[in-house]
Design a protein around this motif. Structure first.
Motif: not given
Length: 501
Positions: A256, A258, A284-285, A312-313, A316, A328, A330, A339, A343
């Motif tokens: 992942v 971010v 993802v977001g 969401r976290a 992901a 992810v 942000s 985010m 996460v």
């Protein structure tokens, strides 16, 4: 060689070509079968290549003197009425030696430049891999760039070709590895010529790499199954639960990342963030932030509302646990009211503690707004969110008192929304207990967006009705200055020197 190139050589009186001091010329070897015994040959031999020189002007001075001399030799033929063909491997105006003659002669004599097949196109053809497809961006880089610059550019582009390897190969390989592109990179040596070699870049011995070689990071789209398209999915709590409960043991090597997109569109993205977004299999977001990222074939999008950060976290991380590369998305900087916290909170719980998580910085709203206004955060400052959705107002008020009492400039995030209408007025009252009524306050709205506006008012005149959820406030310290320049623009800055008591 093109048909036109063969025709021009056949009609020329003089054939000129560049070479190193060993006298061998790749351009001449390519054209050799078309040369005649009565051709006058002009070998333009470089006085230096990569070694040092005792020329008074240094390496550049030695080459400039050589180019002037070579141009004068060709000009003598032209003045005598002879037609001169300067042959150059690849394309004459693409990193070609001919361009130095062109600059010195083309404005004085009738000139025709015959385009050629570049090493870039030849390498792609030999690999049998498309360079770029659809909306992919191809970047061509000289390996002589500094490693940091190479790394940044490789990270931010879709496809790439790095030229001029040879002694630069170790630097190029490190840049490929640091940017995450090494597994995709190919090596091509002497494409279409005797001694041609193609391999994966990571398998190449640096000691065997000549100057006439390139590295190719080809199209990602080309490796996708035919008809693959970008799909958009909505991440819900139910979907997250399904993803979590059906994963079982981890599979593959997912991760992942971010990513902070800055306050607005592509101009605010760092090269590293751009590369991470391009490399991700899943995005993802929050829907608004996902819309800032270009659609890419093969990527799956999981869009959701702005109030389901934990869900969401978890989605992901569950996708990464399946072996997917997940970004992810942000806004601003993911570590500032965004985010990254959500996460990492989930990533520190079972079963996600083994999933790699990286946080990539972005331009945060405070820095973007400050830059538009001048330098109001040029000295110590505090960042405070006025939203009482996740913490009580009493805590916010206490922090405002403390920061204002310490004479810090303030960047106030989330000052107001449709459901939060009184916080700005209350904050103004509290700050006036510590600050003069004429303290500069910057209202920065939609920075980087189509409705961007930046205004400066006095603290006493701050109108809460002019503040919405897309506005960020910067409140100056006792030292902050505001001035109007000759062009009519107003700038605000906080001096870096603080007056001695």
């Amino acid at each position: 060689m093109t048909v036109r190139a063969v025709q021009v050589i056949a009609g020329a009186d003089v054939i000129a070509y560049h070479s190193a001091r060993h006298g061998r010329s790749i351009a001449r070897s390519i054209a050799a079968e078309h040369l005649r015994a009565d051709h006058i040959e002009e070998a333009l031999i470089y006085p230096v290549t990569t070694e040092s020189t005792d020329h008074p002007g240094g390496y550049r001075g030695a080459l400039d003197e050589f180019y002037e001399s070579a141009a004068a030799r060709l000009a003598a033929h032209l003045d005598a009425g002879r037609t001169v063909a300067v042959i150059s491997e690849g394309d004459p105006l693409f990193y070609g030696s001919y361009q130095h003659m062109h600059k010195r002669l083309a404005h004085r004599y009738p000139t025709e430049v015959i385009p050629g097949v570049t090493s870039v196109s030849a390498a792609a053809a030999r690999l049998g891999k498309p360079l770029a497809e659809a909306d992919e961006v191809l970047t061509i880089l000289p390996g002589t760039l500094p490693e940091e610059e190479l790394t940044a550019r490789l990270a931010s582009t879709d496809t790439a070709v790095v030229m001029k390897l040879g002694r630069t190969f170790p630097t190029v390989r490190r840049a490929m590895e640091r940017s995450g592109r090494l597994p995709e990179a190919h090596y091509v040596e002497r494409a279409t010529m005797t001694g041609e070699r193609t391999e994966k870049l990571e398998d190449i011995d640096a000691e065997t790499v000549p100057y006439f070689s390139v590295s190719v990071v080809p199209s990602r789209i080309a490796d996708l199954p035919p008809g693959t398209a970008t799909s958009t999915e909505t991440a819900t709590t139910a979907e997250t639960a399904t993803a979590t409960t059906t994963t079982g043991e981890p599979s593959g090597h997912g991760e992942v990342v971010v990513v902070g997109t800055g306050p607005a569109g592509p101009l605010w993205l760092t090269p590293e963030s751009r590369g991470a977004l391009a490399a991700a299999e899943d995005l993802v977001g929050y829907t608004t932030y996902l819309d800032r990222v270009p659609l890419r074939p093969g990527q799956r999008r999981h869009a959701s509302d702005n109030k389901v950060e934990s869900e969401r976290a978890e989605l992901a991380l569950a996708l990464a646990r399946r072996g997917r590369r997940v970004a992810v998305v942000s806004g601003g900087d993911p570590g500032i009211f965004a985010m990254a916290t959500a996460v990492l909170e989930v990533a520190c719980q079972a079963p996600y503690r083994a999933i790699p998580v990286r946080v990539l910085p972005g331009v945060t709203a405070a820095n973007a707004a400050a830059a538009r206004a001048g330098a109001p955060l040029g000295h110590d400052y505090a960042v405070i969110s006025l939203s009482d959705r996740l913490k009580p107002w009493e805590v916010i008020a206490e922090r405002l008192h403390a920061a204002a009492g310490a004479d810090l400039a303030l960047a106030l995030y989330n000052p107001g929304s449709r459901s939060r209408t009184w916080q700005v007025g209350k904050a103004r009252e509290l700050l006036l207990e510590h600050r003069a009524p004429d303290t500069p306050v910057i209202l920065a709205r939609d920075i980087g967006g189509p409705e961007e506006s930046v205004r400066t008012v006095h603290l006493a005149d701050l109108d809460p009705h002019q503040v919405d959820m897309r506005t960020l406030l910067i409140v100056g310290s006792s030292q902050t200055q505001a001035a109007r320049r000759d062009d009519g623009t107003q700038v605000v800055w906080t001096p870096r020197r603080y007056p001695e008591k």
